[in-house]
Enzyme design. Sequence first.
Site, PDB file in Angstrom:
ATOM      1  N   GLU A  13     115.986 -95.463  54.310  1.00 19.10           N
ATOM      2  CA  GLU A  13     115.562 -94.222  53.657  1.00 19.10           C
ATOM      3  C   GLU A  13     115.072 -94.545  52.247  1.00 19.10           C
ATOM      4  O   GLU A  13     115.808 -95.089  51.430  1.00 19.10           O
ATOM      5  CB  GLU A  13     116.725 -93.231  53.584  1.00 19.10           C
ATOM      6  CG  GLU A  13     116.316 -91.889  53.006  1.00 19.10           C
ATOM      7  CD  GLU A  13     117.452 -90.889  53.004  1.00 19.10           C
ATOM      8  OE1 GLU A  13     117.197 -89.698  53.286  1.00 19.10           O
ATOM      9  OE2 GLU A  13     118.596 -91.282  52.722  1.00 19.10           O
ATOM     10  N   CYS A  18     115.953 -85.331  52.525  1.00 10.48           N
ATOM     11  CA  CYS A  18     116.602 -86.085  53.591  1.00 10.48           C
ATOM     12  C   CYS A  18     115.885 -85.937  54.927  1.00 10.48           C
ATOM     13  O   CYS A  18     115.958 -86.826  55.768  1.00 10.48           O
ATOM     14  CB  CYS A  18     118.068 -85.685  53.712  1.00 10.48           C
ATOM     15  SG  CYS A  18     118.317 -83.903  53.870  1.00 10.48           S
TER      16      CYS A  18
END
Length: 496
Positions: free
Chosen positions: A400, A301
């Site tokens: 992402e 992340c």
Amino acid sequence: MRNVTHEELLTRAEELGPPTRHHIDGRAESGSGAMFAVVAPRNGRILTHVADAGEADVDLAVAAARRAFDSGPWPRLAPVERGRTLLRIAELLEERREELALTVSLEMGKPITDAYDIELRAVISTFRWYGQLADKLADSSPHTAPDALALVTREPAGVVGAVVPWNFPLTLASWKVAPALAAGCTVVLKPSESSPLSAVLLGRIGTEAGLPPGVLNVVTGDGPAAGRAIGLHPDVDVLAFTGSTAVGRHFLHYAADSNLKRVWLELGGKSPNIILPDAPDLEKAAATAAWGIFFNQGEMCTAPSRLLVHSSIAEPVTEAVIRRARELKVGDPLDPATEMGALVSETHLERVLDHIATGRAEGARLLTGGDRTMTATGGSFLQPTVFDRVDPDMRLAREEIFGPVLSVLAFDDLDEAVSLANATEYGLAAGLWTSDLSTAHQVSRALRAGTVWVNCYEEGDLTVPFGGMKQSGNGRDKSVHALEKYTDLKTTWIQL
């Protein structure tokens, strides 16, 4: 693991007997009897079948945690006793480090060297740190009028539902479980369906270390069934989640639709890594940029997926990153020499390839990689990939990807760099490379991110908190601040 050969690890992997059942109330539990397959990303083969939790299985686990909290010894133990049990867990994790590292590598594709040296080191350190912290916390007594005594105490919040992802299956579980246990809570842990095996082993180790029945329960299953059931359960007091922003929204809805349980979220990121011309070591900055995006297959992340580099140095920095990408050893996760393993699944690989195809279609320039590799293995392998000429509005720069895909964006001045860095819905982490102390402070303050690394990336220890801003979530893992998620403040006012 560097003293063990690839062949030896293959043999040891074959000898593993992975768990197949939930861990509930201190014992293996089959639950409903439904099962699902766990597939090894290194070759696409089924490792084993494990219990598939539905509402009934979650009810069983939550009921065990509720009994353990309401009438069991764990919340009532002296903190030093809880700490000793956490330290014993750390000892057992160390004793079984190779087995756990092999399990992690097999179930999610992480290189065995990283699983052993990095993941397990972090897990062991986390349980040890919170074990040592457990009896070091103090309540307070504010100054009041002479005829009154005020006490402010921290009490365990209750039953914690912890839902964690597959990319660091044990590290992220430990960041939830260890502080929750230190605080005196009981836990129902649901790992990702892609990486359930190591979490069940953690549950077993907890029981072996002396956790009373029901204190740490592990249920295996998918998000729409098991995760949803935990999120909606009226006997879960706190929900701690790490994963995508989209799923985090679901947990907020579940809380609103049930008992308004507190929901702590560590979500996605699109982290910028800013390299200025006065970086103390441009070669190190470029090498770190490459390491950061390709480490753990880019499935991280905080991955520095946006490289923001000053236009005066963009060409040499980008060339250095490309060289490193082409030198990187992509290979079998069970080979100690492998630097980048397999993506977690074929489905995830296809998702990353779609991002790459979209980047090319939108006009970004593919400099290296972009294709599958090692196709003969049957595994989910991708070449390290670098794009430049990326526009901030492109999907490559906004979404992402969670894979080994780097986007290079050039800037001409510091204000533009900060603007580009903050031009995202996420705010998890950022990097900055500069030799100027004032610039380091000013830019770090201007960046909307929960962690800013200066002249490094992914550094830190258990003493510092970790979490995000904006749509990267709320609350903090690690450090003493993590205990705030699992405790309630109580005021007691005594009239004298």
